[in-house]
Enzyme design. Structure first.
Site: not given
Ligand code: AP5
Length: 215
Positions: A13, A88, A127, A161, A172
């Site tokens: 994402k 979410r 990552r 991270r 997660r």
């Molecule tokens: P990347 O693009 O970083 O993936 P992402 O989907 O953005 O993953 P996140 O870990 O950021 O998502 P998340 O939803 O767990 O975390 P968030 O920060 O929102 O890609 C990952 C890796 O793969 C990278 O190295 C990239 O290079 C590689 N890659 C990408 N695409 C690829 C492909 N096609 N092929 C090969 N490699 C690829 O949330 C963190 C925490 O915050 C949550 O756990 C929760 O505690 C809290 N939180 C956040 N939002 C909320 C909410 N709305 N409600 C409640 N809690 C929340």
């Protein structure tokens, strides 16, 4: 144009949202980034966020809804935004609908990025980002052109991270399947849900998303 990129942790994402920011001038609204900024600032709310994120659990709906409501009221989102990490839960999705209706805004596309769990664990645990400019990399899939040097700013400092370890990733993913996946039928019922193959290479995923945006 207003979009949601929806998918499990590591689906890509953030990677795709940053590309759409560059190519289409949309603003990436990442709730994960907002929470990490809150943690860095410290204070009781930052401490609460730190503990919940480290455990791989979700923050309370009310807090996340008010965070997004405040953010989409700012003038820089007027040309369009990409929600990354929000909603979410179904409660967050319902609150988002109400807040968009109040502002006279609509959702153009909700794009599900589909990836199987085993691949997600490998992606997340490999990552890392540049400590100076934040550019994202991966041990296997997205290495810097010169090993140990950021392509964008030349820095040699990188960071990972705190929640990108195998144990937290398992929680997660479970949270995603239990709390977030029920959003998919919610948006399907509204006729805005599209799907891309998040298992494809990064450029190919970008092409699939672009095809949806011009459709
Ligand atoms: P990347 O693009 O970083 O993936 P992402 O989907 O953005 O993953 P996140 O870990 O950021 O998502 P998340 O939803 O767990 O975390 P968030 O920060 O929102 O890609 C990952 C890796 O793969 C990278 O190295 C990239 O290079 C590689 N890659 C990408 N695409 C690829 C492909 N096609 N092929 C090969 N490699 C690829 O949330 C963190 C925490 O915050 C949550 O756990 C929760 O505690 C809290 N939180 C956040 N939002 C909320 C909410 N709305 N409600 C409640 N809690 C929340």
């Amino acid at each position: 144009m207003n979009l949601i990129l929806l998918g499990p942790p590591g689906a890509g994402k953030g990677t795709q949202a940053r590309r759409l920011e560059d190519t289409r001038g949309l603003v990436q609204l990442s709730t994960g980034d907002m929470l990490r900024a809150m943690v860095a600032e410290g204070g009781p709310l930052g401490q609460q966020a730190k503990e919940i994120m480290a455990a791989g659990k979700l923050m309370p709906d009310e807090l996340m809804v008010s965070m997004i409501a405040e953010r989409i009221s700012k003038p820089d989102v007027k040309n369009g935004f990409i929600l990354d990490g929000f909603p979410r839960t179904v409660a967050q999705a319902e609150a988002l609908d109400a807040m968009l209706a109040e502002k006279g805004l609509k959702l153009d596309h909700v794009i599900e990025m589909r990836v199987v769990d085993d691949v997600l664990v490998e992606r997340i645990t490999g990552r890392y980002t540049c400590a100076k400019c934040g550019k994202g990399y991966h041990d296997v899939f997205e290495k810097p052109k010169v090993a140990g040097v950021c392509d964008a700013c030349g820095s040699t400092e990188f960071k990972r991270r705190a929640d990108d370890n195998a144990e937290t990733v398992t929680t997660r993913l479970a949270q995603y399947h239990q709390q977030t996946a029920p959003i998919l039928p919610y948006y399907q019922g509204r006729g805005v849900l599209k799907m891309v193959d998040g298992m494809a290479e990064i450029d190919e995923v970008t092409k699939q998303i672009e095809a949806i945006l011009v459709s």
